[in-house]
Design an enzyme around this catalytic site. Structure first.
Site, PDB file in Angstrom:
ATOM      1  CG  ASP A   1    -155.082 -41.413   4.952  1.00  0.00           C
ATOM      2  OD1 ASP A   1    -154.729 -41.480   6.145  1.00  0.00           O
ATOM      3  OD2 ASP A   1    -155.625 -40.403   4.454  1.00  0.00           O
TER       4      ASP A   1
ATOM      5  CD1 TRP B   1    -160.180 -37.405   5.474  1.00  0.00           C
ATOM      6  CD2 TRP B   1    -158.800 -35.804   4.725  1.00  0.00           C
ATOM      7  NE1 TRP B   1    -160.272 -36.326   6.312  1.00  0.00           N
ATOM      8  CE2 TRP B   1    -159.448 -35.339   5.892  1.00  0.00           C
ATOM      9  CE3 TRP B   1    -157.886 -34.970   4.078  1.00  0.00           C
ATOM     10  CZ2 TRP B   1    -159.215 -34.073   6.428  1.00  0.00           C
ATOM     11  CZ3 TRP B   1    -157.652 -33.706   4.608  1.00  0.00           C
ATOM     12  CH2 TRP B   1    -158.310 -33.268   5.761  1.00  0.00           C
TER      13      TRP B   1
ATOM     14  CE  LYS C   1    -157.942 -36.075  11.774  1.00  0.00           C
ATOM     15  NZ  LYS C   1    -157.527 -36.376  10.415  1.00  0.00           N
TER      16      LYS C   1
END
Ligand SMILES: *Cc1c(COP(=O)(O)O)cnc(C)c1O
Length: 354
Positions: free
Chosen positions: A167, A100, A191
């Site tokens: 993030d 990511w 998530k």
């Protein structure tokens, strides 16, 4: 039948949230209408949006500190480019701790120069680099707090004289941090917070409006702030379910309370991984994530036996990401300790059998 859902995302949510949101699909607030058919401009929905935004700031301890919470669309992946577009004039610093982060770097390079301050790519991202230097001439520093795929997590964040962007898709609301150290936090809801379809953005207003490029309205945080996160039709249902989950967390006692549970779950699985000779952990111990535990079998001959036992125990979603292999147990906020106990029992049962 109770399924123990270890899926990395979209993931488990509290049972009461599933029940309340199902009810709202049929009859929202007892008004005789579905949450799916009411106007997003109706008072009923504006209240949901306002409540969700306020709960996010309250849980993070960021009320009255110059931050705004937004619920946007496009996933965390859109934030990779939006963050850079809104904050990068010339150069930004990125810590590369996984797939990511790497994707975030790729997007940022469209808007300027990226200084990759450190990377653990050479070790397939099984640790968090430390002791790196961040060049002073950067517009911001970007990191990924929890690496969902590799099961590593940043425990100490650097102290820098520049905006910090993070993030937090897979560990937001899971552990206590001084969130005021960060200037921009973003997280896909699916998530640890809600269903797929919305992304939480928490931004300190004073860092905005400093770049010279023209930013398209939908990509501009200031557009969304000025319209109370309702510039265009928001993802109504996803925001509603997220609001319910944040309310659930608040009623439980907030982040400090859930953090204790999360630590117990992590400790339970990691001690099994360490003590059971049939398994080995993927991530370096000091950097292990309390959300996603990654591990493999020492001997692949046991794969079929283990996976059959897992299935018989009604355990779902523990296959590792293809770039790591093995197994990954994602233990987000809504996962009960008991479910982790069931997985650990299967692991120790395998040891007895083997
Ligand atoms: C899942 C994930 C993403 C991607 O999120 P999307 O909402 O699917 O774009 C980004 N960062 C992290 C840390 C993730 O876990």
């Amino acid at each position: 039948m109770k399924i123990h859902n270890f899926s990395a995302g979209p993931c488990i949510l509290p049972q009461e949230v599933f029940e309340k949101s199902s009810q709202a699909v049929l009859n929202f607030n007892n008004d005789g209408l579905s949450i799916l058919e009411i106007s997003h401009r109706s008072k009923a929905f504006v209240d949901v949006m306002e409540n969700a935004r306020a709960l996010a700031l309250e849980l993070l301890g960021l009320e009255g500190k110059g931050y705004k919470a937004l619920f946007l669309q496009g996933g965390a992946s859109t934030q990779f480019l939006m963050a850079a577009m809104n904050l990068m004039e010339k150069k930004a610093a990125y810590l590369n701790t996984g797939t990511w982060s790497d994707n975030a770097i790729k997007e940022a390079k469209i808007y300027g120069e990226v200084a990759e301050v450190a990377s653990s790519k050479e070790a397939n991202y099984n640790y968090i680099p430390k002791g790196y230097k961040v060049p002073k001439d950067c517009d911001y520093f970007h990191c990924t707090s929890n690496n969902t795929i590799f099961g590593t997590q940043i425990k100490d964040f650097p102290k820098l004289d520049m905006p910090m962007v993070c993030d937090m898709s897979s560990d937001i609301f899971s552990r206590s941090l001084d969130f005021s150290k960060f200037d921009l936090i973003y997280a896909g809801a699916q998530k640890n917070m809600g269903p797929a379809g919305t992304t939480l953005v928490v931004v300190k207003e004073e860092i905005l409006g400093k770049v010279t490029r023209q930013i398209p309205s939908m990509m501009d945080y200031q557009t969304h702030i000025s319209k109370g996160s309702m510039f265009n039709t928001p993802p109504v249902f996803a925001v509603y379910v997220t609001m319910l989950t944040l309310q659930w967390l608040k009623d439980l006692g907030g982040i400090a309370a859930i953090e204790k549970e999360n630590e117990k779950k992590a400790q339970l699985i990691y001690s099994e991984i360490d003590l059971n000779p049939l398994f080995k952990g993927f991530a370096e111990k000091a950097d292990r994530s309390i959300m996603n535990a990654t591990f493999t079998l020492e001997n692949d001959n046991l794969k079929d036996t283990f996976e059959t036992m897992v299935k018989e125990a009604n355990i779902n979603g523990i296959n590792g990401h293809r770039s790591v292999g093995g197994y990954r147990a994602s233990m987000y906020n809504a996962m009960p300790l008991n479910s982790v106990g069931i997985l650990v029992d299967v692991m120790s049962e395998l040891e007895r059998k083997a």
